[in-house]
Design a protein around this motif. Structure first.
Motif, PDB file in Angstrom:
ATOM      1  N   ARG A  81     -10.842   1.882  -2.562  1.00  0.00           N
ATOM      2  CA  ARG A  81     -10.670   3.103  -1.776  1.00  0.00           C
ATOM      3  C   ARG A  81     -12.037   3.690  -1.431  1.00  0.00           C
ATOM      4  O   ARG A  81     -12.938   3.735  -2.266  1.00  0.00           O
TER       5      ARG A  81
ATOM      6  N   LEU B 137       0.839  -1.196   0.000  1.00  0.00           N
ATOM      7  CA  LEU B 137       0.000   0.000   0.000  1.00  0.00           C
ATOM      8  C   LEU B 137       0.871   1.241   0.000  1.00  0.00           C
ATOM      9  O   LEU B 137       1.896   1.304   0.689  1.00  0.00           O
TER      10      LEU B 137
ATOM     11  N   GLN C  44      -8.501   2.594   2.607  1.00  0.00           N
ATOM     12  CA  GLN C  44      -8.160   1.743   1.475  1.00  0.00           C
ATOM     13  C   GLN C  44      -7.980   0.307   1.949  1.00  0.00           C
ATOM     14  O   GLN C  44      -7.400   0.053   3.008  1.00  0.00           O
TER      15      GLN C  44
ATOM     16  N   TYR D 223      -6.871  -3.605   0.581  1.00  0.00           N
ATOM     17  CA  TYR D 223      -6.201  -4.380  -0.463  1.00  0.00           C
ATOM     18  C   TYR D 223      -6.439  -5.862  -0.201  1.00  0.00           C
ATOM     19  O   TYR D 223      -6.197  -6.362   0.904  1.00  0.00           O
TER      20      TYR D 223
ATOM     21  N   LEU E   5      -7.544  -3.356  -5.082  1.00  0.00           N
ATOM     22  CA  LEU E   5      -7.463  -2.260  -4.125  1.00  0.00           C
ATOM     23  C   LEU E   5      -8.727  -1.419  -4.217  1.00  0.00           C
ATOM     24  O   LEU E   5      -9.051  -0.886  -5.289  1.00  0.00           O
TER      25      LEU E   5
END
Length: 814
Positions: free
Chosen positions: A173, A134, A162, A164, A171
């Motif tokens: 957000r 990240l 965020q 992942y 990913l």
């Protein structure tokens, strides 16, 4: 301590403390291990998920260490090469750990990376294989969390979240409104992930907790809100099964949310100070909270208080200075608001806290409240003087309190309270350092900005309703040309009092209170003064704010020597002639130790630390230390401690880390925690009986020297079982260590060699033989132990061998 990240296990508590990792016993609250090896601040600790007897630690020095914390030894050191600001060890990643590092080429930008730990042989390894997971993450370890057994990692920063997903390499957000509305501030403060389900809990600056679900989809995510905290949520933690959620903040209350419901919650209030971190034990039986006052609280799973480990409380401003209690040799300074903390340097724990102000402190910014500003002890620790003040423009408060130590309650009891002892701020106070058994000799002096110093003495209390027989009253008031009095101190024998008035030092007779002489070294006001001790008692030392260190001779009333040095701290050793001066120059603190009769320092330590040292104190040792180095001889009877402007307590030591640990700390943590079973009782009883029999009979148990010297046996017996190689590998090594080498000759070969000795050797003179026998007898260690073995001469040994070889089989016929 520095920033500490507690991690509790069933019997021990592990936490990072400065450059070290400490292990405490939850049963006794004592320090069992102090693991050192990092060259900079330890930023994270995590248990090895694949071996619960091992621990990972990360540091700003760019290394990750794997510890066997039960023995306190490092197993491996992985050099990453970049500053490590946080550490995570999810169980689903077998040979990798995760850390937060600075992003190269960008300032104040950080990224979460995966670090592959090689399984190569050796103790010092390099771990240069990094992969970015990240970007643009927060530096705080509370703002990154791994969820659902390591399937995803979530990070929060400002108003952004965020997530992942490792398998999908996806990913997502999310963001919340950045505008501060009536509902509060939405900025993220912390994050925690559910261990079993797809649920993320986030804390916010407005005191709300959001529970995020369905975050696999970028637009169809949902969240619910829990709200109790009136200020920022400082940390969150799920229980091991995920059924409960723990939260803490500035309210000093631990909140337990049941089933993620706003209606079902329990509280553990009055924990003393704001909660910074929350951690769960691996078995879920305990949780621990780290507080802003440098205290760790152990709490049972049913939300009941269990234990508390209190370190040195960090105060916003240590106005009292560093003072040593003569009775306990504890370090005394500001603690909680309005309290004095007595801090034991040997056990690294607080002994007790004394409430001086005795008022409820209100945690609200902008309020003017009474604060403790000055403290002084009598020579034997029986009397304590404190000054508290409340700075208010319209109604200022100033109180001088005298406390007497009560042997029955083992604490200090208030004896006299004096309102407004001076018309202005009290700048300094000191007791006359003499025998307290003579109450007539006990004197207290206070200096103030009202341009006077006052002498306080004990008088008999004539009030029949008074609870104590003596009280304190003012006996003398002195001044000098209407200058502000800034510092005061007595000579070693108590006959002289030195009081500094801005740029001038005055010396007074402590019996008649006559002014004897004055000293001045312009320009610059006097910052601190002290008398020399023992053979240097005829000298008076002073430091000015213009950067001069001066030494005056009291016999000649003249300046003995001066040096250009910007001294911030001037501290004399009460048990020797040495004086420590700490200077601040070019953004670094340096230490100079000298004797007043010698202008040349006997010890110089430049660049002692990068922080500015504000306070220092010499603490007497229980026993004088044996120091071989001549330049460190000034540390023989006392130990010097410093306090920096970052509230870090430092010291100088000539011993290594292991030598500094007390005997109780060196004991094996495994033995300390063994359960009391019938087998252990039986084994302990048998060992006790065996040792008692050996003592009664006076026997010396002699072990086989070959076994003692065998490195294989030593390695097998002293290496922890969980780090030993397989038995198939150890067996050949162990068997080979027991085999007799071919180079060793058998007993018969030795007998033959003796028989073939030359006649010259046999015919050695009896005198020479007797001398040899006497020397052997004198150096025989068995004789010292009470067992004398007769030594045969060579001729007697030869006759004995002939008899031994003679055939006596014919006797069997009879």
């Amino acid at each position: 301590r520095g920033n500490a990240f507690p991690l509790s296990s069933s019997r021990y508590l592990l936490c990072a403390s400065g450059d070290f990792v400490k292990m405490y016993s939850l049963a006794t609250e004592e320090t069992l291990r102090l693991m050192g090896g990092h060259a900079d601040l330890v930023t994270g600790i995590q248990l090895n998920p694949h071996n619960r007897m091992q621990l990972y630690s990360s540091s700003l020095d760019g290394s990750i260490k794997l510890w066997d914390f039960m023995d306190g030894i490092p197993i491996k050191t992985f050099t990453v090469g970049s500053k490590l600001l946080a550490l995570y060890t999810p169980a689903s990643f077998e040979d990798s750990v995760f850390a937060v590092i600075p992003k190269s080429g960008e300032r104040d930008t950080f990224q979460l990376v995966s670090i592959k730990l090689t399984k190569a042989a050796g103790q010092d390894l390099e771990a240069k294989e990094l992969s970015v997971v990240l970007d643009d993450v927060d530096v705080s370890p509370k703002r990154i969390a791994f969820g659902r057994e390591g399937e995803y990692v979530a990070s929060v920063k400002e108003v952004n979240l965020q997530v992942y997903f490792f398998k999908r390499k996806q990913l997502n957000r999310f963001s919340v409104s950045a505008v501060k509305t009536k509902s509060g501030n939405n900025h993220f403060t912390c994050i925690a992930c559910h261990p079993k389900e797809d649920c993320i809990a986030t804390g916010h600056a407005d005191g709300k907790i959001r529970l995020w679900r369905n975050f696999y989809h970028k637009k169809e995510y949902t969240f619910s809100t829990l709200h109790w905290h009136h200020d920022a949520v400082m940390d969150l933690a799920f229980s091991i099964e995920g059924t409960n959620l723990l939260s803490g903040g500035v309210e000093s209350v631990l909140v337990l949310w049941h089933n993620e419901s706003d209606c079902q919650k329990d509280f553990l209030p009055r924990l003393g100070s704001a909660i910074e971190y929350i951690s769960m034990s691996p078995d879920g039986a305990l949780c621990c909270t780290l507080h802003t006052d440098n205290r760790i609280t152990i709490i049972n799973s049913n939300l009941r208080f269990s234990k508390s480990i209190q370190g040195l409380i960090k105060s916003t401003d240590v106005k009292t200075g560093l003072v040593v209690d003569p009775r306990t040799k504890a370090l005394v300074l500001n603690g909680e608001p309005g309290h004095l903390q007595f801090y034991c340097l040997q056990s690294d724990q607080q002994l007790f806290s004394l409430d001086i102000v005795q008022r409820q402190y209100i945690h609200q910014a902008g309020l003017s409240q009474a604060d403790l500003v000055k403290v002084a002890f009598g020579a034997q620790g029986k009397w304590l003087a404190t000054v508290e003040e409340r700075e208010d423009v319209t109604d200022p408060e100033l109180q001088l309190k005298l406390w007497c130590y009560d042997d029955k309650t083992q604490s200090f009891k208030l004896n006299t309270r004096i309102n407004m002892p001076h018309d202005g701020h009290i700048t300094d106070l000191c007791f006359r350092d003499m025998d307290e058994s003579e109450e007539d000799s006990l004197i207290l002096v206070t200096a103030g900005r009202d341009c006077v110093f006052k002498v306080w003495v004990m008088v008999e209390d004539t009030d029949p309703d008074a609870q104590q027989s003596v009280s304190w009253s003012c006996d003398f008031v002195g001044s000098y040309h209407n200058y502000q009095a800034t510092n005061c101190c007595f000579s070693e024998d108590g006959s002289l009092l030195a009081v500094s008035f801005e740029e001038t030092v005055t010396v007074w007779d402590s019996v008649t209170w006559d002014l004897k002489c004055t000293f001045c070294h312009p320009p610059g006001k006097i910052r601190s003064i002290c008398f020399g001790r023992l053979t240097c008692s005829k000298y008076l030392i002073g430091a000015t704010d213009y950067g001069f260190l001066c030494c005056w001779n009291l016999l000649t009333c003249a300046l003995e020597w001066s040096a250009y040095l910007n001294v911030l701290v001037l501290q004399p050793d009460p048990l020797s002639e040495h004086i420590a001066a700490v200077s601040w120059l070019s953004k670094e603190s340096s230490l100079f130790v000298f004797k007043p009769n010698e202008p040349r320092p006997i010890y110089i330590q430049r660049n002692l630390c990068k922080e500015k040292i504000q306070l220092a104190a010499f603490v007497p040792r229980d026993e004088p230390e044996t120091i071989g180095s001549e330049k460190h001889c000034w540390l023989r009877r006392s130990q010097l401690f410093f306090l920096t402007d970052m509230q870090e307590l430092m010291t100088l030591s000539t011993k290594s880390l292991e030598e500094r640990l007390t005997a109780s700390s060196k004991q094996l943590a495994v033995e300390e925690s063994l359960p009391m079973t019938p087998f252990s009782l039986l084994l302990g009883k048998h060992r006790h009986q065996q040792s008692q029999e050996d003592l009664d009979l006076g026997k010396l148990v002699a072990h086989n020297t070959h076994e003692q010297d065998s490195p294989a046996v030593k390695e097998l017996l002293h290496t922890p079982a969980h780090v030993l190689p397989s038995a198939s590998f150890l067996c050949p090594v162990f068997i080979n260590s027991l085999l007799i080498s071919k180079n060793n000759k058998s007993a018969e070969e030795v007998d033959d060699e003796v028989e073939m000795e030359s006649e010259k050797t046999e015919d050695d003179s009896d005198e020479e033989r007797d001398v040899t026998e006497m020397e052997q007898e004198d150096t025989n260690p068995m004789e010292l132990l009470g067992e004398v073995t007769y030594k045969l001469s060579k001729s007697q040994e030869k006759e004995l061998r002939k008899i031994r070889k003679m055939d006596y089989s014919w006797i069997s016929a009879f």
